[in-house]
Design a protein around this motif. Structure first.
Motif, PDB file in Angstrom:
ATOM      1  N   VAL A 281       0.842  -1.202   0.000  1.00 16.00           N
ATOM      2  CA  VAL A 281       0.000   0.000   0.000  1.00 16.00           C
ATOM      3  C   VAL A 281       0.875   1.250   0.000  1.00 16.00           C
ATOM      4  N   ARG A 282       1.945   1.222   0.779  1.00 10.57           N
ATOM      5  CA  ARG A 282       2.840   2.383   0.814  1.00 10.57           C
ATOM      6  C   ARG A 282       3.494   2.598  -0.538  1.00 10.57           C
ATOM      7  N   VAL A 283       3.923   1.514  -1.180  1.00  7.31           N
ATOM      8  CA  VAL A 283       4.540   1.633  -2.508  1.00  7.31           C
ATOM      9  C   VAL A 283       3.511   2.166  -3.498  1.00  7.31           C
ATOM     10  N   GLU A 284       2.305   1.626  -3.435  1.00  6.04           N
ATOM     11  CA  GLU A 284       1.249   2.076  -4.348  1.00  6.04           C
ATOM     12  C   GLU A 284       0.883   3.537  -4.085  1.00  6.04           C
ATOM     13  N   ALA A 285       0.843   3.927  -2.818  1.00 11.09           N
ATOM     14  CA  ALA A 285       0.546   5.325  -2.488  1.00 11.09           C
ATOM     15  C   ALA A 285       1.642   6.236  -3.031  1.00 11.09           C
ATOM     16  N   GLY A 286       2.893   5.791  -2.943  1.00 12.93           N
ATOM     17  CA  GLY A 286       3.996   6.571  -3.503  1.00 12.93           C
ATOM     18  C   GLY A 286       3.853   6.718  -5.010  1.00 12.93           C
ATOM     19  N   LYS A 287       3.472   5.634  -5.676  1.00 13.53           N
ATOM     20  CA  LYS A 287       3.265   5.700  -7.128  1.00 13.53           C
ATOM     21  C   LYS A 287       2.124   6.653  -7.463  1.00 13.53           C
ATOM     22  N   ILE A 288       1.048   6.573  -6.692  1.00 13.58           N
ATOM     23  CA  ILE A 288      -0.100   7.453  -6.939  1.00 13.58           C
ATOM     24  C   ILE A 288       0.293   8.908  -6.731  1.00 13.58           C
ATOM     25  N   ARG A 289       1.092   9.170  -5.677  1.00 18.71           N
ATOM     26  CA  ARG A 289       1.564  10.548  -5.445  1.00 18.71           C
ATOM     27  C   ARG A 289       2.411  11.033  -6.606  1.00 18.71           C
ATOM     28  N   GLU A 290       3.298  10.169  -7.082  1.00 21.39           N
ATOM     29  CA  GLU A 290       4.156  10.562  -8.208  1.00 21.39           C
ATOM     30  C   GLU A 290       3.318  10.806  -9.459  1.00 21.39           C
ATOM     31  N   GLU A 291       2.331   9.931  -9.703  1.00 22.73           N
ATOM     32  CA  GLU A 291       1.453  10.130 -10.854  1.00 22.73           C
ATOM     33  C   GLU A 291       0.681  11.438 -10.709  1.00 22.73           C
ATOM     34  N   ALA A 292       0.222  11.721  -9.495  1.00 20.17           N
ATOM     35  CA  ALA A 292      -0.521  12.963  -9.262  1.00 20.17           C
ATOM     36  C   ALA A 292       0.385  14.167  -9.500  1.00 20.17           C
TER      37      ALA A 292
ATOM     38  N   ILE B 221      -0.901  19.297 -16.207  1.00 16.93           N
ATOM     39  CA  ILE B 221      -2.052  20.213 -16.209  1.00 16.93           C
ATOM     40  C   ILE B 221      -1.566  21.645 -16.100  1.00 16.93           C
ATOM     41  N   ARG B 222      -0.573  21.880 -15.231  1.00 19.95           N
ATOM     42  CA  ARG B 222      -0.019  23.226 -15.077  1.00 19.95           C
ATOM     43  C   ARG B 222       0.591  23.701 -16.399  1.00 19.95           C
ATOM     44  N   ALA B 223       1.337  22.806 -17.067  1.00 17.71           N
ATOM     45  CA  ALA B 223       1.941  23.169 -18.353  1.00 17.71           C
ATOM     46  C   ALA B 223       0.865  23.467 -19.384  1.00 17.71           C
ATOM     47  N   GLU B 224      -0.196  22.650 -19.406  1.00 15.27           N
ATOM     48  CA  GLU B 224      -1.294  22.887 -20.349  1.00 15.27           C
ATOM     49  C   GLU B 224      -1.978  24.223 -20.048  1.00 15.27           C
ATOM     50  N   LEU B 225      -2.185  24.509 -18.757  1.00 17.40           N
ATOM     51  CA  LEU B 225      -2.829  25.770 -18.390  1.00 17.40           C
ATOM     52  C   LEU B 225      -1.955  26.968 -18.763  1.00 17.40           C
ATOM     53  N   VAL B 226      -0.646  26.830 -18.545  1.00 15.85           N
ATOM     54  CA  VAL B 226       0.261  27.921 -18.906  1.00 15.85           C
ATOM     55  C   VAL B 226       0.249  28.114 -20.419  1.00 15.85           C
ATOM     56  N   GLU B 227       0.282  26.998 -21.145  1.00 12.51           N
ATOM     57  CA  GLU B 227       0.247  27.077 -22.614  1.00 12.51           C
ATOM     58  C   GLU B 227      -1.059  27.706 -23.088  1.00 12.51           C
ATOM     59  N   GLN B 228      -2.164  27.286 -22.473  1.00 15.02           N
ATOM     60  CA  GLN B 228      -3.471  27.842 -22.854  1.00 15.02           C
ATOM     61  C   GLN B 228      -3.538  29.327 -22.495  1.00 15.02           C
ATOM     62  N   ALA B 229      -2.998  29.686 -21.333  1.00 17.23           N
ATOM     63  CA  ALA B 229      -3.010  31.093 -20.934  1.00 17.23           C
ATOM     64  C   ALA B 229      -2.156  31.921 -21.882  1.00 17.23           C
ATOM     65  N   GLN B 230      -1.012  31.372 -22.293  1.00 17.75           N
ATOM     66  CA  GLN B 230      -0.164  32.092 -23.246  1.00 17.75           C
ATOM     67  C   GLN B 230      -0.861  32.236 -24.586  1.00 17.75           C
ATOM     68  N   ALA B 231      -1.547  31.169 -25.021  1.00 17.94           N
ATOM     69  CA  ALA B 231      -2.286  31.241 -26.289  1.00 17.94           C
ATOM     70  C   ALA B 231      -3.407  32.266 -26.182  1.00 17.94           C
ATOM     71  N   ASP B 232      -4.120  32.253 -25.048  1.00 18.61           N
ATOM     72  CA  ASP B 232      -5.193  33.233 -24.858  1.00 18.61           C
ATOM     73  C   ASP B 232      -4.625  34.653 -24.833  1.00 18.61           C
ATOM     74  N   ALA B 233      -3.487  34.823 -24.158  1.00 22.55           N
ATOM     75  CA  ALA B 233      -2.867  36.150 -24.097  1.00 22.55           C
ATOM     76  C   ALA B 233      -2.434  36.592 -25.488  1.00 22.55           C
ATOM     77  N   ALA B 234      -1.840  35.672 -26.251  1.00 21.56           N
ATOM     78  CA  ALA B 234      -1.425  36.019 -27.622  1.00 21.56           C
ATOM     79  C   ALA B 234      -2.636  36.372 -28.475  1.00 21.56           C
ATOM     80  N   ARG B 235      -3.727  35.615 -28.312  1.00 25.28           N
ATOM     81  CA  ARG B 235      -4.944  35.902 -29.082  1.00 25.28           C
ATOM     82  C   ARG B 235      -5.511  37.263 -28.698  1.00 25.28           C
ATOM     83  N   ILE B 236      -5.513  37.558 -27.379  1.00 25.11           N
ATOM     84  CA  ILE B 236      -6.034  38.855 -26.917  1.00 25.11           C
ATOM     85  C   ILE B 236      -5.172  39.984 -27.451  1.00 25.11           C
ATOM     86  N   VAL B 237      -3.836  39.799 -27.410  1.00 26.42           N
ATOM     87  CA  VAL B 237      -2.928  40.834 -27.937  1.00 26.42           C
ATOM     88  C   VAL B 237      -3.148  41.008 -29.430  1.00 26.42           C
ATOM     89  N   ALA B 238      -3.311  39.896 -30.150  1.00 20.57           N
ATOM     90  CA  ALA B 238      -3.539  39.990 -31.603  1.00 20.57           C
ATOM     91  C   ALA B 238      -4.855  40.709 -31.881  1.00 20.57           C
TER      92      ALA B 238
END
Length: 189
Positions: A90-101, A108-125
């Protein structure tokens, strides 16, 4: 042994004279011995097997209790080992789940940053397009007003009316080109 018999004989003689409280008379001793032997035989025949059976049962109960206790201890140890193994899994599995999370959170953070940059570029354009459109509209409005003012001024200076649209448009365009050239010349100096 002779001395013991001699003592007994002497005691017997004295006994005839006075009975002793500690040493019984021969007939009492004989009947007491027979009664003791009979009771002893009955006890050995009936009592000892029952006592032995009770002791054997007690021994079996104790040994059975010890055996059951050993089995229970072995089962408890096996359950503890199984629990420890499951806990480790269970401890090993919990560690794997934490790493996956964590990886999912990074993704998700990278996707959000990319989406925010795309939105910012679109707004600037969009803002640049809007600014360019407003600039073009302002320039057209300014050109019209400057043209009207220039025509009115030129009419006043020449003294004749400039009602011909082609002529007026040509004069205004020339004036604006001259104005733009003079501003470029000032900027270049």
């Amino acid at each position: 042994m002779l001395t013991a018999f001699a003592v007994l004989a002497a005691v017997a003689e004295e006994e005839e004279a006075s009975p002793s409280v500690l040493i019984p008379a021969i007939p009492d001793l004989l009947w007491g011995t027979i009664a003791f032997a009979l009771i002893l035989i009955v006890m050995i025949w009936k009592g000892v097997p029952r006592i032995n059976a009770a002791l054997d049962a007690r021994t079996d109960a104790i040994e059975g209790g010890i055996k059951r206790a050993d089995e229970a201890q072995a089962e408890a140890n096996a359950a503890r080992d199984k629990y420890q193994a499951q806990l480790t899994e269970v401890r090993v599995e919990a560690g794997k789940i934490r790493e996956e999370a964590r990886e999912d959170a990074k993704q998700i953070r990278a996707e959000l940053v990319e989406q925010a940059q795309a939105d910012a570029a679109r707004i600037v354009a969009n803002a640049q397009v809007q600014i360019e459109a407003e600039r073009a509209a302002a320039l057209a409005s300014l050109r019209t007003e400057v043209g009207t003012l220039a025509l009115d001024l030129a009419s006043g200076v020449i003294g004749e009316s400039l009602t011909d649209d082609k002529k007026a448009a040509g004069i205004v365009d020339r004036f604006l080109v001259d104005l733009a050239a003079s501003e470029k010349a000032k900027a270049g100096q």
